[in-house]
Design a protein around this motif. Structure first.
Motif, PDB file in Angstrom:
ATOM      1  N   ALA A  14       9.160  -2.410 -13.384  1.00  0.00           N
ATOM      2  CA  ALA A  14       9.933  -1.984 -12.213  1.00  0.00           C
ATOM      3  C   ALA A  14      11.004  -3.022 -11.876  1.00  0.00           C
ATOM      4  O   ALA A  14      12.162  -2.668 -11.616  1.00  0.00           O
ATOM      5  CB  ALA A  14       9.003  -1.768 -11.021  1.00  0.00           C
ATOM      6  N   GLU A  98       5.864   2.861  -5.142  1.00  0.00           N
ATOM      7  CA  GLU A  98       7.040   3.646  -5.521  1.00  0.00           C
ATOM      8  C   GLU A  98       8.294   3.220  -4.757  1.00  0.00           C
ATOM      9  O   GLU A  98       9.333   3.883  -4.827  1.00  0.00           O
ATOM     10  CB  GLU A  98       6.786   5.143  -5.276  1.00  0.00           C
ATOM     11  N   ARG A 127      11.323   5.050  -6.475  1.00  0.00           N
ATOM     12  CA  ARG A 127      11.121   5.530  -7.839  1.00  0.00           C
ATOM     13  C   ARG A 127      10.919   7.042  -7.746  1.00  0.00           C
ATOM     14  O   ARG A 127      10.016   7.516  -7.090  1.00  0.00           O
ATOM     15  CB  ARG A 127       9.902   4.861  -8.480  1.00  0.00           C
ATOM     16  N   TRP A 132      14.065   4.431 -11.119  1.00  0.00           N
ATOM     17  CA  TRP A 132      14.383   3.696  -9.892  1.00  0.00           C
ATOM     18  C   TRP A 132      15.818   3.982  -9.479  1.00  0.00           C
ATOM     19  O   TRP A 132      16.731   3.952 -10.309  1.00  0.00           O
ATOM     20  CB  TRP A 132      14.184   2.192 -10.105  1.00  0.00           C
TER      21      TRP A 132
END
Length: 143
Positions: A14, A98, A127, A132
């Motif tokens: 991420a 997220e 996300r 993303w």
């Protein structure tokens, strides 16, 4: 794979994807390819430009765009003219599920002039379907 290792891997992936997103935005601006910017935001994403100090409550809002399309329309109105060449520094990303936030510095000479801007980004991300995207960007120009 253990749950701990899987969580660490997800966080690292991420952070890398978000760093790429921040740099993709800078590249689109640098290359005068503003039409690519909307795809980097969630549909209701916002962008705000302030003057002041990013860590103090005293600031002036210079401009706010309530949608990626509004931001792109503004950027396109300036296409072909002097524009920033963003140089991103000290990118720090915090991921929580997220959602994520990031903070970075930007120094940007203005292409076609002898001017430069310097400020700090505070970004928020979501996300969506594994990708993303920016949900909000606040750029504060140091006053």
């Amino acid at each position: 794979m253990s749950a701990v290792l899987e969580a660490r891997l997800d966080r690292l992936e991420a952070q890398a994807a978000i760093a790429d997103l921040v740099h993709e935005y800078a590249r689109a601006v640098r290359r005068d390819e503003q039409e690519k910017v909307a795809a980097l935001f969630v549909p209701g994403g916002t962008f705000e430009v302030r003057s002041g100090h990013p860590d103090k409550p005293e600031f002036t809002v210079r401009g706010r765009f309530e949608s990626p399309q509004a931001l792109v329309a503004f950027l396109l109105s300036q296409k072909g003219g002097p524009h920033p060449v963003p140089l991103i520094h000290n990118l720090m990303v915090e991921v929580e599920g997220e959602r994520a936030t990031a903070n970075s510095m930007m120094a940007a000479p203005i292409y076609g002039t002898d001017k430069e801007v310097f400020g700090e980004y505070h970004d928020s991300f979501e996300r969506r379907e594994g990708t993303w995207l920016f949900s909000a960007r606040v750029y504060t120009l140091f006053g």
